[in-house]
Design a protein around this motif. Structure first.
Motif, PDB file in Angstrom:
ATOM      1  N   ASP A 122       0.846  -1.197   0.000  1.00  0.00           N
ATOM      2  CA  ASP A 122       0.000   0.000   0.000  1.00  0.00           C
ATOM      3  C   ASP A 122       0.887   1.256   0.000  1.00  0.00           C
ATOM      4  OD1 ASP A 122      -1.730   2.097   0.530  1.00  0.00           O
ATOM      5  OD2 ASP A 122      -2.698   1.130   2.237  1.00  0.00           O
ATOM      6  N   PRO A 123       0.700   2.146  -0.986  1.00  0.00           N
ATOM      7  CA  PRO A 123       1.502   3.376  -1.028  1.00  0.00           C
ATOM      8  C   PRO A 123       1.418   4.198   0.258  1.00  0.00           C
ATOM      9  CG  PRO A 123       0.326   3.080  -3.093  1.00  0.00           C
ATOM     10  CD  PRO A 123      -0.189   2.035  -2.152  1.00  0.00           C
ATOM     11  N   ALA A 124       0.283   4.147   0.940  1.00  0.00           N
ATOM     12  CA  ALA A 124       0.149   4.892   2.190  1.00  0.00           C
ATOM     13  C   ALA A 124       1.080   4.333   3.264  1.00  0.00           C
ATOM     14  CB  ALA A 124      -1.296   4.854   2.683  1.00  0.00           C
ATOM     15  N   VAL A 125       1.284   3.021   3.249  1.00  0.00           N
ATOM     16  CA  VAL A 125       2.204   2.398   4.200  1.00  0.00           C
ATOM     17  C   VAL A 125       3.639   2.805   3.872  1.00  0.00           C
ATOM     18  CG1 VAL A 125       3.134   0.197   5.025  1.00  0.00           C
ATOM     19  CG2 VAL A 125       0.675   0.473   4.704  1.00  0.00           C
ATOM     20  N   LEU A 126       3.972   2.808   2.595  1.00  0.00           N
ATOM     21  CA  LEU A 126       5.318   3.229   2.188  1.00  0.00           C
ATOM     22  C   LEU A 126       5.574   4.682   2.576  1.00  0.00           C
ATOM     23  CD1 LEU A 126       5.538   1.592  -1.362  1.00  0.00           C
ATOM     24  CD2 LEU A 126       6.498   0.738   0.789  1.00  0.00           C
ATOM     25  N   ALA A 127       4.562   5.529   2.406  1.00  0.00           N
ATOM     26  CA  ALA A 127       4.714   6.946   2.766  1.00  0.00           C
ATOM     27  C   ALA A 127       4.880   7.105   4.273  1.00  0.00           C
ATOM     28  CB  ALA A 127       3.505   7.740   2.282  1.00  0.00           C
ATOM     29  N   ALA A 128       4.120   6.332   5.048  1.00  0.00           N
ATOM     30  CA  ALA A 128       4.225   6.405   6.507  1.00  0.00           C
ATOM     31  C   ALA A 128       5.594   5.936   6.974  1.00  0.00           C
ATOM     32  CB  ALA A 128       3.124   5.565   7.154  1.00  0.00           C
ATOM     33  N   TRP A 129       6.115   4.886   6.334  1.00  0.00           N
ATOM     34  CA  TRP A 129       7.463   4.401   6.657  1.00  0.00           C
ATOM     35  C   TRP A 129       8.511   5.473   6.365  1.00  0.00           C
ATOM     36  CZ3 TRP A 129      10.357   2.352   2.066  1.00  0.00           C
ATOM     37  CH2 TRP A 129      11.699   2.155   2.354  1.00  0.00           C
ATOM     38  N   GLN A 130       8.406   6.139   5.209  1.00  0.00           N
ATOM     39  CA  GLN A 130       9.358   7.187   4.868  1.00  0.00           C
ATOM     40  C   GLN A 130       9.340   8.310   5.906  1.00  0.00           C
ATOM     41  OE1 GLN A 130      11.629   7.676   2.265  1.00  0.00           O
ATOM     42  NE2 GLN A 130      11.354   5.511   1.796  1.00  0.00           N
ATOM     43  N   GLU A 131       8.155   8.676   6.345  1.00  0.00           N
ATOM     44  CA  GLU A 131       8.047   9.751   7.338  1.00  0.00           C
ATOM     45  C   GLU A 131       8.600   9.318   8.688  1.00  0.00           C
ATOM     46  OE1 GLU A 131       7.231  12.877   7.156  1.00  0.00           O
ATOM     47  OE2 GLU A 131       6.806  12.800   5.016  1.00  0.00           O
ATOM     48  N   ALA A 132       8.371   8.074   9.074  1.00  0.00           N
ATOM     49  CA  ALA A 132       8.800   7.591  10.384  1.00  0.00           C
ATOM     50  C   ALA A 132      10.303   7.374  10.456  1.00  0.00           C
ATOM     51  CB  ALA A 132       8.080   6.282  10.724  1.00  0.00           C
ATOM     52  N   GLY A 133      10.918   7.030   9.312  1.00  0.00           N
ATOM     53  CA  GLY A 133      12.317   6.672   9.337  1.00  0.00           C
ATOM     54  C   GLY A 133      13.209   7.522   8.458  1.00  0.00           C
ATOM     55  N   PRO A 134      13.295   7.212   7.155  1.00  0.00           N
ATOM     56  CA  PRO A 134      14.273   7.871   6.286  1.00  0.00           C
ATOM     57  C   PRO A 134      14.201   9.394   6.273  1.00  0.00           C
ATOM     58  CG  PRO A 134      13.391   5.927   5.207  1.00  0.00           C
ATOM     59  CD  PRO A 134      12.598   6.101   6.474  1.00  0.00           C
ATOM     60  N   ARG A 135      13.010   9.965   6.268  1.00  0.00           N
ATOM     61  CA  ARG A 135      12.931  11.430   6.208  1.00  0.00           C
ATOM     62  C   ARG A 135      13.358  12.074   7.516  1.00  0.00           C
ATOM     63  NH1 ARG A 135       7.364  11.537   2.790  1.00  0.00           N
ATOM     64  NH2 ARG A 135       8.307  10.969   0.793  1.00  0.00           N
ATOM     65  N   ARG A 136      13.073  11.424   8.626  1.00  0.00           N
ATOM     66  CA  ARG A 136      13.535  11.965   9.919  1.00  0.00           C
ATOM     67  C   ARG A 136      15.055  11.969   9.973  1.00  0.00           C
ATOM     68  NH1 ARG A 136      11.779   8.458  14.363  1.00  0.00           N
ATOM     69  NH2 ARG A 136      12.813  10.025  15.679  1.00  0.00           N
ATOM     70  N   VAL A 137      15.672  10.899   9.476  1.00  0.00           N
ATOM     71  CA  VAL A 137      17.131  10.826   9.483  1.00  0.00           C
ATOM     72  C   VAL A 137      17.716  11.862   8.529  1.00  0.00           C
ATOM     73  CG1 VAL A 137      19.122   9.348   9.012  1.00  0.00           C
ATOM     74  CG2 VAL A 137      17.097   8.392  10.139  1.00  0.00           C
ATOM     75  N   ARG A 138      17.126  11.955   7.324  1.00  0.00           N
ATOM     76  CA  ARG A 138      17.598  12.964   6.369  1.00  0.00           C
ATOM     77  C   ARG A 138      17.500  14.365   6.969  1.00  0.00           C
ATOM     78  NH1 ARG A 138      13.318  14.750   2.243  1.00  0.00           N
ATOM     79  NH2 ARG A 138      12.700  15.710   4.222  1.00  0.00           N
ATOM     80  N   ASP A 139      16.395  14.655   7.632  1.00  0.00           N
ATOM     81  CA  ASP A 139      16.225  15.993   8.203  1.00  0.00           C
ATOM     82  C   ASP A 139      17.219  16.256   9.326  1.00  0.00           C
ATOM     83  OD1 ASP A 139      14.210  16.454   6.401  1.00  0.00           O
ATOM     84  OD2 ASP A 139      12.567  16.195   7.844  1.00  0.00           O
ATOM     85  N   ALA A 140      17.570  15.216  10.078  1.00  0.00           N
ATOM     86  CA  ALA A 140      18.564  15.388  11.139  1.00  0.00           C
ATOM     87  C   ALA A 140      19.934  15.700  10.540  1.00  0.00           C
ATOM     88  CB  ALA A 140      18.632  14.128  12.000  1.00  0.00           C
ATOM     89  N   ILE A 141      20.322  14.957   9.510  1.00  0.00           N
ATOM     90  CA  ILE A 141      21.601  15.233   8.839  1.00  0.00           C
ATOM     91  C   ILE A 141      21.570  16.626   8.224  1.00  0.00           C
ATOM     92  CG2 ILE A 141      23.092  14.537   6.915  1.00  0.00           C
ATOM     93  CD1 ILE A 141      22.221  11.633   7.511  1.00  0.00           C
ATOM     94  N   ALA A 142      20.447  16.966   7.596  1.00  0.00           N
ATOM     95  CA  ALA A 142      20.301  18.285   6.986  1.00  0.00           C
ATOM     96  C   ALA A 142      20.445  19.387   8.023  1.00  0.00           C
ATOM     97  CB  ALA A 142      18.943  18.385   6.288  1.00  0.00           C
ATOM     98  N   GLY A 143      19.914  19.168   9.219  1.00  0.00           N
ATOM     99  CA  GLY A 143      20.019  20.168  10.269  1.00  0.00           C
ATOM    100  C   GLY A 143      21.466  20.430  10.664  1.00  0.00           C
ATOM    101  N   HIS A 144      22.257  19.370  10.732  1.00  0.00           N
ATOM    102  CA  HIS A 144      23.685  19.549  11.053  1.00  0.00           C
ATOM    103  C   HIS A 144      24.390  20.321   9.928  1.00  0.00           C
ATOM    104  CE1 HIS A 144      23.541  17.139  14.652  1.00  0.00           C
ATOM    105  NE2 HIS A 144      23.007  16.133  13.995  1.00  0.00           N
ATOM    106  N   LEU A 145      24.097  19.947   8.687  1.00  0.00           N
ATOM    107  CA  LEU A 145      24.733  20.642   7.561  1.00  0.00           C
ATOM    108  C   LEU A 145      24.320  22.104   7.512  1.00  0.00           C
ATOM    109  CD1 LEU A 145      24.456  17.919   4.752  1.00  0.00           C
ATOM    110  CD2 LEU A 145      26.448  18.470   6.185  1.00  0.00           C
ATOM    111  N   ARG A 146      23.044  22.392   7.807  1.00  0.00           N
ATOM    112  CA  ARG A 146      22.579  23.779   7.807  1.00  0.00           C
ATOM    113  C   ARG A 146      23.314  24.595   8.860  1.00  0.00           C
ATOM    114  NH1 ARG A 146      21.008  26.188   4.144  1.00  0.00           N
ATOM    115  NH2 ARG A 146      22.737  27.503   4.795  1.00  0.00           N
TER     116      ARG A 146
END
Length: 200
Positions: A122-146
């Protein structure tokens, strides 16, 4: 029966057992019987608790992604919290990020299965997974770079793009080139990153 009706230890056993099955078999091939057997419970318990395999899978991937993201966010804070020597510190980040941790191995085995089987999920499950995991990590790395860019260490317009590029240029490429050492790939990736975002 609602999820809260299951004892916490049994709930943990179910989620952990299901993670092992989904990591091994993938979503499509995993059977309710195998999921129940791995957790040491009956198939009826799974149906009573979640209704179907899809709902259990959603619970498993969100639980696992959240835990792994918390671990990676803490790791990123250690590796990127301070930049004294941009090249050396980013190489250290890339080498550490490319090193597979035993504690997260099952999760990333499941992620590989998910990527191979995404059309059946289900695409909604994939989107929820991205928000719960990969995007949170990306945003944390992005915050350090910023923060480092604001301090004059880097020149970055979009820190989220820069975060994705840093990971892909270093850890994301390590397994993809035969005959080239992981260390060489990481160092070359950092050099490309610094050519784009460095101040020198």
């Amino acid at each position: 029966m609602m999820e809260s009706d299951m004892r916490a230890d049994k709930q943990r056993d179910l989620l952990d057992g299901a993670l092992r099955v989904f990591a091994r078999d993938g979503f499509s091939r995993a059977s309710i019987g195998a999921l129940a057997s791995e957790a040491g419970i009956s198939t009826r318990t799974i149906y009573n608790q979640y209704g179907n395999k899809e709902s259990l899978f959603r619970a498993v991937i969100l639980d696992s992604a959240t835990a792994v993201a918390q671990r990676q966010i803490a790791r990123a804070a250690t590796l990127l919290g301070r930049i004294d020597n941009p090249r050396a510190d980013l190489v250290a980040f890339g080498e550490a990020w490319a090193t597979r941790e035993p504690e997260t191995a099952l999760h990333f085995d499941m992620v590989r299965q998910v990527n191979a089987d995404a059309e059946h999920i289900d695409p909604a499950v994939l989107a929820a997974w991205q928000e719960a995991g990969p995007r949170r990590v990306r945003d944390a790395i992005a915050g350090h770079l910023r923060r480092h860019a604001d301090e004059g260490v880097f020149v970055i317009d979009d820190e989220r793009v820069a975060a994705v590029q840093l990971v892909q240029l270093t850890a994301g490429s390590v397994d993809s080139v035969a005959g080239v050492s992981a260390a060489d790939i990481v160092r070359a990736g950092v050099d490309v990153f610094l050519a784009a975002y460095g101040t020198a």
